[in-house]
Design an enzyme around this catalytic site. Structure first.
Site, PDB file in Angstrom:
ATOM      1  N   SER A  42      -5.992   9.914  -7.552  1.00 20.41           N
ATOM      2  CA  SER A  42      -6.489   8.573  -7.843  1.00 20.41           C
ATOM      3  C   SER A  42      -7.277   8.557  -9.153  1.00 20.41           C
ATOM      4  CB  SER A  42      -7.323   8.067  -6.655  1.00 20.41           C
ATOM      5  OG  SER A  42      -7.571   6.687  -6.769  1.00 20.41           O
TER       6      SER A  42
ATOM      7  N   ASP B 297       2.451   2.163  -4.823  1.00 24.77           N
ATOM      8  CA  ASP B 297       1.143   2.766  -4.595  1.00 24.77           C
ATOM      9  C   ASP B 297       0.266   1.783  -3.822  1.00 24.77           C
ATOM     10  OD1 ASP B 297      -1.783   3.209  -5.352  1.00 24.77           O
ATOM     11  OD2 ASP B 297      -0.864   5.026  -6.163  1.00 24.77           O
TER      12      ASP B 297
ATOM     13  N   HIS C  16      -0.961   6.419  -1.173  1.00 22.85           N
ATOM     14  CA  HIS C  16      -1.859   6.661  -2.300  1.00 22.85           C
ATOM     15  C   HIS C  16      -2.500   8.028  -2.091  1.00 22.85           C
ATOM     16  CE1 HIS C  16      -4.490   5.684  -5.658  1.00 22.85           C
ATOM     17  NE2 HIS C  16      -5.553   6.003  -4.933  1.00 22.85           N
TER      18      HIS C  16
END
Length: 400
Positions: free
Chosen positions: A175, A271, A338
């Site tokens: 991330s 995502d 994600h």
């Protein structure tokens, strides 16, 4: 009991011992970089940076995997003040032990290529993907915008603890950490001795500049505020900032092509964080029409799925902007997910997501060791039966 035995070692590893319980894992203690405080290399609240390190052994004693924690950003003083009182802004709030799984696992059954490397998880407490550096400190807030200093202080500490002798090294992240692994990729390589095999891995860090469902440029405005608040411009790629606004250089699509170090990009084309916060953020959906869809893709209306397919198309266009390179790897699946390297269920288990019958861990291993290049983009949702789509509850907690 009789078990089948396969000729390929990866198949054997998938069959034997890969039903791993979440409670059956390695917990690694925290290390505080106390001498960083004197350098002003501190978290938002002024506390020292920190990391978790599990030492390498055997053939991996001189190999290093440095994994950058994710956790979004703070784009103004108010948001950073809120963050300052959490583990994402203060090492005083961090857990003293963290579980290591997926790419950080210490067993060949769950991490065949990197299990015996030195594996480090760098904690994230600056809110700028390790790019900020504001010299002045406002006594009214006591906020320290020092992400770039934190990055360098942690790297110097790891170099002193043996990373300067690295034969193999990977900078990875998830991330906001995945974005940081791109932004700092070349500088990571520059810290290591000539002859070290260095590559970078970005997991769910390829954030794209796209308008939200209301037509607003939400994420571009947000990143502009992050860069301005943390004064990140001087720590972004000069080759990018010399040709466009610094905030644009926070987006990989505008700067990743200029990264010289080999880079592997792992990302879901749908995502889940980007769908929830870039395509359909709360401000763009005042009536909550997207709520059920954002938290479980199976609840999406046909019109919402069309918007998500359009997002995928824009994601792929943005991805292909960085051009082709034989040294680059790509694993772009069609899952609603994600971050897929830290979680064992995604990284390497019998039912992990696969492209061309290849799971993420094997694709990354083959790429790092130059066995087989891997640059694969999945077909559109819902074509991939191996996907593990994430589901979120009403409190935004990840469920399955």
């Amino acid at each position: 009991m009789i078990y089948a035995r396969f000729s390929h070692p990866w198949l054997n590893l998938l069959v034997f011992g890969l039903v791993l319980l979440k409670t059956d894992g390695l917990y690694v203690g925290i290390t505080y970089v106390q001498n960083a405080v004197a350098k002003g290399a501190v978290c938002l609240d002024g506390s020292p940076p920190a990391y978790h390190w599990d030492r390498g052994f055997g053939s991996g004693i001189n190999s290093w995997l440095v994994h950058l924690e994710g956790g979004g950003w703070c784009n103004n003083v108010t948001a950073c003040l809120e963050r300052k009182n959490t583990h994402l802004g203060s090492s005083k709030k961090m857990a003293e032990q963290l579980p290591f799984s997926g790419i950080l696992c210490n067993r060949p059954q769950c991490n065949p290529e990197f299990y015996n490397w030195n594996r480090v998880k760098v904690r994230y407490c600056d809110g700028s993907s390790f790019t900020g550096d504001v010299a002045a400190i406002n006594p009214a807030t006591n906020l320290h915008f020092r992400g770039a200093r934190v990055w360098l202080a942690v790297m110097e500490d790891l170099l002193a603890k043996g990373m300067r002798n690295a034969e193999n090294a990977i900078l990875s992240g998830c991330s906001a950490g995945g974005l940081a692994s791109i932004l700092h990729c070349d500088s990571f390589q520059a810290l290591l001795p000539l002859g070290t095999k260095v590559k970078c891995l970005s997991d769910a860090g390829y954030f794209i500049n796209v308008k939200d469902v209301s037509g607003a440029s939400h994420i571009e405005s947000y990143f502009s505020q992050v860069v301005a608040t943390h004064e990140s411009a001087k720590n972004l790629l000069p080759s990018c900032t010399s040709t466009m606004r610094p905030a644009m250089c926070f987006f990989p699509q505008y700067m990743a092509q200029q990264i010289q170090t080999p880079l592997f990009i792992i990302n879901a084309a749908y995502d889940s964080w980007q769908i929830r916060n870039i395509l359909a953020p709360a401000d763009a959906d005042p009536h909550g029409i997207w709520e059920d869809c954002k938290y479980d893709i199976k609840n999406c209306l046909p019109s919402q799925l069309m918007a998500m397919q359009a997002f995928r198309s824009q994601f792929l266009i943005s991805l292909l902007r960085i051009g082709k390179s034989s040294s680059r790897g790509m694993f772009i699946d069609s899952c609603y997910a994600h971050c897929q390297t830290e979680m064992q269920e995604f990284w390497f288990m019998a039912k992990s997501p696969a492209l061309n019958k290849t799971r993420i861990a094997k694709a990354v291993g083959d790429w790092f060791y130059d066995r087989t290049p891997f640059q694969t983009i999945d077909c559109p949702y819902p074509c991939n039966p191996t996907c593990r789509n994430q589901i979120y509850d009403s409190e935004h907690n990840l469920q399955y």
